[in-house]
Write an enzyme that holds these catalytic residues in place. Structure first.
Site, PDB file in Angstrom:
ATOM      1  N   CYS A   1       0.887  -1.043  -0.307  1.00 26.17           N
ATOM      2  CA  CYS A   1       0.110  -0.026  -0.082  1.00 26.17           C
ATOM      3  C   CYS A   1       0.784   1.272  -0.308  1.00 26.17           C
ATOM      4  O   CYS A   1       1.773   1.452   1.413  1.00 26.17           O
ATOM      5  CB  CYS A   1      -0.479  -0.064   0.997  1.00 26.17           C
ATOM      6  SG  CYS A   1      -2.046   1.074   1.154  1.00 26.17           S
TER       7      CYS A   1
ATOM      8  N   CYS B   1      -1.152   3.750  -6.407  1.00 26.38           N
ATOM      9  CA  CYS B   1      -1.650   3.181  -5.600  1.00 26.38           C
ATOM     10  C   CYS B   1      -1.939   1.934  -5.783  1.00 26.38           C
ATOM     11  O   CYS B   1      -2.549   1.486  -7.172  1.00 26.38           O
ATOM     12  CB  CYS B   1      -3.278   4.279  -5.217  1.00 26.38           C
ATOM     13  SG  CYS B   1      -4.443   2.857  -4.585  1.00 26.38           S
TER      14      CYS B   1
HETATM   15  N1  DGL Z   1      -4.038   0.516  -1.769  1.00 23.19           N
HETATM   16  C1  DGL Z   1      -3.073   1.542  -1.282  1.00 23.19           C
HETATM   17  C2  DGL Z   1      -2.356   2.229  -1.726  1.00 23.19           C
HETATM   18  O1  DGL Z   1      -1.841   2.096  -2.775  1.00 23.19           O
HETATM   19  C3  DGL Z   1      -4.199   2.183  -0.254  1.00 23.19           C
HETATM   20  C4  DGL Z   1      -5.681   3.264  -1.078  1.00 23.19           C
HETATM   21  C5  DGL Z   1      -6.267   4.167  -0.294  1.00 23.19           C
HETATM   22  O2  DGL Z   1      -6.844   2.949   1.158  1.00 23.19           O
HETATM   23  O3  DGL Z   1      -6.814   4.708   0.012  1.00 23.19           O
HETATM   24  O4  DGL Z   1      -2.263   3.661  -1.417  1.00 23.19           O
END
Ligand code: DGL
Length: 257
Positions: free
Chosen positions: A74, A183
Site C-alpha cells: 500500500c 496506489c
Molecule cells: N492501496 C492503497 C495504496 O496503495 C491504499 C488506498 C486507500 O486505502 O486509500 O495507496
C-alpha cells in the site's frame, strides 16, 4: 538458505493483490498470507496517526502468524508509516512507493502524471522523492473515490469512467508521456485507463520492482524449500469482491481484525 515461514502482505483492501500477484509469479514456492483491511479502506483519506495505527495492527497479526518479512502493499501506508514500522519491529519490511524515478528518468517530454491517494501525495516521503526530480514537471492528481469504487466491485461503472476522464484529461493536455499509478488498487483500472489515454503514454506501477526486492531480501533471510505453499487471504469484510479479483483457485477467508 532455507526459511519456510510465510511472507506477510497487507493493504487497506483488495488493491495490494496486484503486488501479491507479482510476488507470487516471481516466487511461486513462497508461502504468502495476505490481509485485506477493507473494513478500514480507504486509508488515503485518514490521518498519518491513524494510518500508522492500522499498519501496526496489520503487522501484529502477520507476526502472530509467524511471517518472516512484511510487504506493505500500500503506497499510502508505506509513505506514512514505514519509518515507524521499521523503528518498532525487528522483522524486515518492504514498502511500495510511486515509481516516480523510472518515469522521470525515461520521460522525453519531461512531463509526467501521477495518480495516487491524498495520503500518498501529501506525505513527506513523496515530497522528498519529487524534490530529486526538479527538472521534471509532475502533474499530481488525487484519485478521489477510485478506491471505494474498486472495493465495491464497480471497476467498470459509469462513475469510474467519468472520474478517470476528469482526472486524466488535464494530464493528456499537458503532454505527459508517463502515467505513474501510485496506489496499489489502480493497476486494476489499467484497461479503463488505456481506453482514455493515447497509446504513446506509458503506464507504470511498482509491482514488479517490489517482487524483485522481495526476492533479493530472501537471499539474505531464506527461501521456502517446501512445495506446500498455498496462499492464504484474509479479509475483514464480505469476501465477494476479493474472491472475484483473485479467481476461484484462491481461498479467501473472513476474519475479524
Ligand atoms: N492501496 C492503497 C495504496 O496503495 C491504499 C488506498 C486507500 O486505502 O486509500 O495507496
Amino acid at each position: 538458505m532455507d526459511n519456510n515461514q510465510p511472507i506477510g502482505v497487507f493493504d487497506s483492501g483488495i488493491g495490494g493483490t496486484s503486488i501479491w500477484r507479482e510476488i507470487h509469479n516471481l516466487l511461486p514456492n513462497e508461502k504468502t498470507i495476505y490481509l485485506a483491511d477493507s473494513k478500514n479502506a480507504p486509508y488515503g483519506e485518514k490521518s498519518k496517526e491513524e494510518i500508522i495505527r492500522l499498519s501496526m495492527k496489520n503487522t501484529d497479526l502477520l507476526l502472530d502468524m509467524n511471517c518472516k518479512l512484511i510487504v506493505v502493499a500500500c503506497n499510502t501506508a508505506t509513505t506514512n508509516a514505514i519509518r515507524e514500522l521499521r523503528d518498532k519491529y525487528d522483522v524486515p519490511f518492504i514498502g511500495i512507493e510511486p515509481a516516480i524515478k523510472p518515469a522521470a528518468i525515461n520521460s522525453k517530454t519531461q512531463i509526467i502524471g501521477i495518480l495516487a491517494t491524498k495520503g500518498t501525495l501529501n506525505s513527506e516521503l513523496f515530497h522528498k522523492t519529487t524534490e530529486m526530480f526538479q527538472h521534471i514537471k509532475i502533474i499530481e492528481q488525487i484519485g478521489y473515490r477510485l478506491v471505494e469504487l474498486i472495493e465495491n466491485g464497480q471497476i467498470e461503472s459509469a462513475e469510474m469512467t467519468q472520474l478517470l476522464h476528469s482526472y486524466l484529461k488535464p494530464m493528456i493536455e499537458a503532454n505527459i508521456d508517463f502515467l505513474v499509478l501510485g496506489c496499489s488498487h489502480y493497476p486494476y483500472l489499467i484497461p479503463q485507463i488505456r481506453k482514455i489515454i493515447p497509446d504513446h503514454i506509458q503506464i507504470i506501477d511498482s509491482g514488479l520492482a517490489v517482487a524483485r526486492q522481495t526476492q533479493n531480501l530472501l537471499k539474505e533471510i531464506g527461501f521456502n524449500n517446501d512445495n506446500n505453499s498455498k496462499p492464504i487471504f484474509y479479509t475483514n469484510t464480505n469476501p465477494k469482491v476479493l474472491q472475484t479479483i483473485l479467481g476461484n483457485n484462491c481461498v479467501v477467508q473472513e476474519k475479524d481484525f
